[in-house]
Design an enzyme around this catalytic site. Structure first.
Site, PDB file in Angstrom:
ATOM      1  CD  GLU A   1       0.427  -0.729   9.101  1.00  0.00           C
ATOM      2  OE1 GLU A   1      -0.724  -0.283   9.292  1.00  0.00           O
ATOM      3  OE2 GLU A   1       1.413   0.000   8.905  1.00  0.00           O
TER       4      GLU A   1
ATOM      5  CB  CYS B   1       3.416   5.498   5.154  1.00  0.00           C
ATOM      6  SG  CYS B   1       3.856   4.463   6.558  1.00  0.00           S
TER       7      CYS B   1
ATOM      8  CG  ASP C   1      -2.945 -13.481   0.338  1.00  0.00           C
ATOM      9  OD1 ASP C   1      -2.071 -12.918   1.021  1.00  0.00           O
ATOM     10  OD2 ASP C   1      -2.794 -14.618  -0.142  1.00  0.00           O
ATOM     11  CG  HIS C   2       0.312 -12.836  -2.410  1.00  0.00           C
ATOM     12  ND1 HIS C   2      -0.045 -13.592  -1.341  1.00  0.00           N
ATOM     13  CD2 HIS C   2       1.634 -13.098  -2.642  1.00  0.00           C
ATOM     14  CE1 HIS C   2       1.011 -14.295  -0.928  1.00  0.00           C
ATOM     15  NE2 HIS C   2       2.037 -14.010  -1.692  1.00  0.00           N
TER      16      HIS C   2
ATOM     17  CG  HIS D   1      -0.362   0.116   2.538  1.00  0.00           C
ATOM     18  ND1 HIS D   1      -1.103   0.086   3.689  1.00  0.00           N
ATOM     19  CD2 HIS D   1       0.942   0.224   2.945  1.00  0.00           C
ATOM     20  CE1 HIS D   1      -0.306   0.183   4.738  1.00  0.00           C
ATOM     21  NE2 HIS D   1       0.933   0.278   4.327  1.00  0.00           N
TER      22      HIS D   1
ATOM     23  CG  HIS E   1       2.774  -3.616   6.350  1.00  0.00           C
ATOM     24  ND1 HIS E   1       3.887  -3.297   7.084  1.00  0.00           N
ATOM     25  CD2 HIS E   1       2.227  -2.435   5.953  1.00  0.00           C
ATOM     26  CE1 HIS E   1       3.996  -1.968   7.133  1.00  0.00           C
ATOM     27  NE2 HIS E   1       3.009  -1.430   6.440  1.00  0.00           N
TER      28      HIS E   1
ATOM     29  CG  HIS F   1       5.504   0.503   2.639  1.00  0.00           C
ATOM     30  ND1 HIS F   1       4.927   1.738   2.385  1.00  0.00           N
ATOM     31  CD2 HIS F   1       4.938   0.079   3.791  1.00  0.00           C
ATOM     32  CE1 HIS F   1       4.087   2.053   3.343  1.00  0.00           C
ATOM     33  NE2 HIS F   1       4.062   1.051   4.210  1.00  0.00           N
TER      34      HIS F   1
END
Lengths: 146, 146, 146, 146, 146, 146
Positions: B125, B33, B79-80, B14, B41, B39
């Site tokens: 996170e 951020c 996801d991913h 994100h 998580h 980047h």
């Protein structure tokens, strides 16, 4: 000889894609890691150095020095970054944990050599997967006994 | 009434950026951020449901059902993924953990209602930061004692 | 050479009892682990493979392949099982972590050999106990330096 | 040969100060660890022993014996203690993790030798720092292959 | 309303001793925690704040602000300190986790009030023990439903 | 009022089977948990008690007392046991985490009442699943504000 290990946390995003392979091959090999816009991880890097314990300090290497090296080499370059885009090395190298750890070794080994010997890097990509690297040792580098 | 919590792991990337603010303001508010290429998580989501224990099964909700809901709502969508690009909701909403958890609540509460009551979502996170959400309760929704 | 480690979770029950020893000796040696109806654990198995990094994929071994081997060898045979009763090998061998890891090595090493080399197995029986096994190496198997 | 590892938790306080150095040097080298009244940690010690698996018990070393050794050597001497004041060895040796682990090796190796071979000690001072020690091996101690 | 939790690590030493009780009573009540020279822990503090999500930032409270408050109130006062000696409040109050968390609440609640509402503090003294505090709420402070 | 939580580890085996349902229904509802010879887990139980902090000790409840209660009620009855066979209550009640936690509440609440008030039990069956129970509160039991 004692080993000292520092664990650091960083986060980054990446995508696995080999432009020399077809889209179908990329999808078959990399699965969800090939999705077009990438994803990311909280990485944990374990940096292990080896050395004699200094009688004056009781330390293999001062953590202040180790943290400085790790900050400069690891955090400044890849924390909160998109590995494929922000790190030139990964423009042409797939940013798998295997390739990240080899690339970090090259830089960390040299910086740490002033204080101690880099012994091992372990990179955790998530709680279920990690890679470990001890550099490419020449056959004559170490004595027989470990 | 017993609470049952399932923990699931997913990863995503994100970037925090509010286009209505200046670049300087974005940088001041979001720091790293706000870096341009994002980047990511490893997120851990805790989904807590509440209900009576079924005497025939000894369960508040069958995990097979809960896992199916979580797979459909959470894993398939994020996801991913790159949250800003791949999830339409986050094209115009900043994908902070706070906003992710509110968005997930809206979808999970409805899907789980068939089996039990969604009680709480906790989204980690990274190991040092999490958010917790229990929905927007109306004043008259619950009896006094808890 | 890079090492790649996959961690998998499974659960199983077992009981420690050597029928060639007296009940008193069994109780003295195995303590609570000798209680007549058994008990169980959440095991965590770390499977470490070694190999060169494939330049086309950036990987030592594709996780899809590794996960398939682990699923077939580990999960299918012992997840949610009673080791003493459900696994023929442990009808006559005490299912300690030591014996489990040696037994798994025999099967995993062969299946993984198609892709990479099995380097190490670590089996955690609980958060306070683990065993580690690297197979039985012949004296001439490896070059001097490691 | 299988390795068996026991993890134990203890807590202690300590202070880093070398009386042969000036106060300024102590402060520069040890930072917050040189503050005058000390601080403390929850340590986790991993004791790894090596041996053949006993066919009668399925064990490298009985945990009852290992726990007894660890209790006598580790817990009795340093759990809930002020290392600098309560442990004579650290009256003149700085109680860093490096020095603690070397000191523990000397005592544990001998006590464990009755049952198995002490292979490795890992001491975690906090979740971000650990040291690892395998004793001082003589060049001729081990055969070439490991 | 969303809850946001920050976890911070610090270490400190302490000793439990009530001078108004006899030595025998102190020993009976506090056990090893009464040993004369103290011991220490790695503490983990979870600071949970509550608030509306700011639509401009997607945040309950900016982490930069929260980290600054935690640094000033928690880290500066007690990290790497001997609580009994270095913190005036604990010269006359036994530095148990219960008393630490009440003392921290008084200072954190006020500092955080500028940005959000302090909801909860959880203090982990070790992996097996924690305390939780939500302040002393007046009966009329909150509406009925939660 | 402060909450104090003790975490204890135990291990046990169990099997999910309702004799009033057909084999096919048992298999459909319980899946692998219905396999005939059972399996097991490392459970983690969090026991949370609530009370005023005693000014003389700085404690909500002395850990020595809490540990004694937990040892008698939890460890003696179910550690290293087969729940279905060794615990009479689970001869006719399916030993799910939900049912275990309700059964433990009944016994712990009474034993702890001498010292403090049992506030909450959390039982982790594995790292991905837990249940939480606060007893069956009567509507008039608590004042409005929490």
């Amino acid at each position: 000889m004692v080993l000292l290990t520092r664990k650091v946390h960083f986060c980054a995003s990446h995508r696995y894609h080999n432009p020399e392979l077809s889209d179908a091959e990329n999808k078959r090999i990399f699965g969800k890691c090939n999705l077009p816009h990438g994803h990311g991880h909280n990485y944990v890097l374990e940096v292990t150095v080896r050395g004699e314990v200094d009688p004056a300090t009781g330390m293999v290497m001062n953590l202040t020095d180790l943290d400085k090296v790790v900050k400069n080499v690891v955090m400044e370059q890849i924390d909160h970054k998109n590995l494929n885009v922000d790190v030139p090395h990964f423009a042409t190298t797939i940013p798998t944990s295997e390739n990240i750890v080899i690339w970090l070794w090259g830089q960390l080994a040299e910086e740490i050599a002033e204080f101690a010997t880099l012994q091992r890097l372990v990179l955790h990509e998530d709680p279920f997967l990690c890679v470990e690297y001890e550099g490419e040792k020449e056959l004559s580098e170490e004595p027989v006994a470990r």
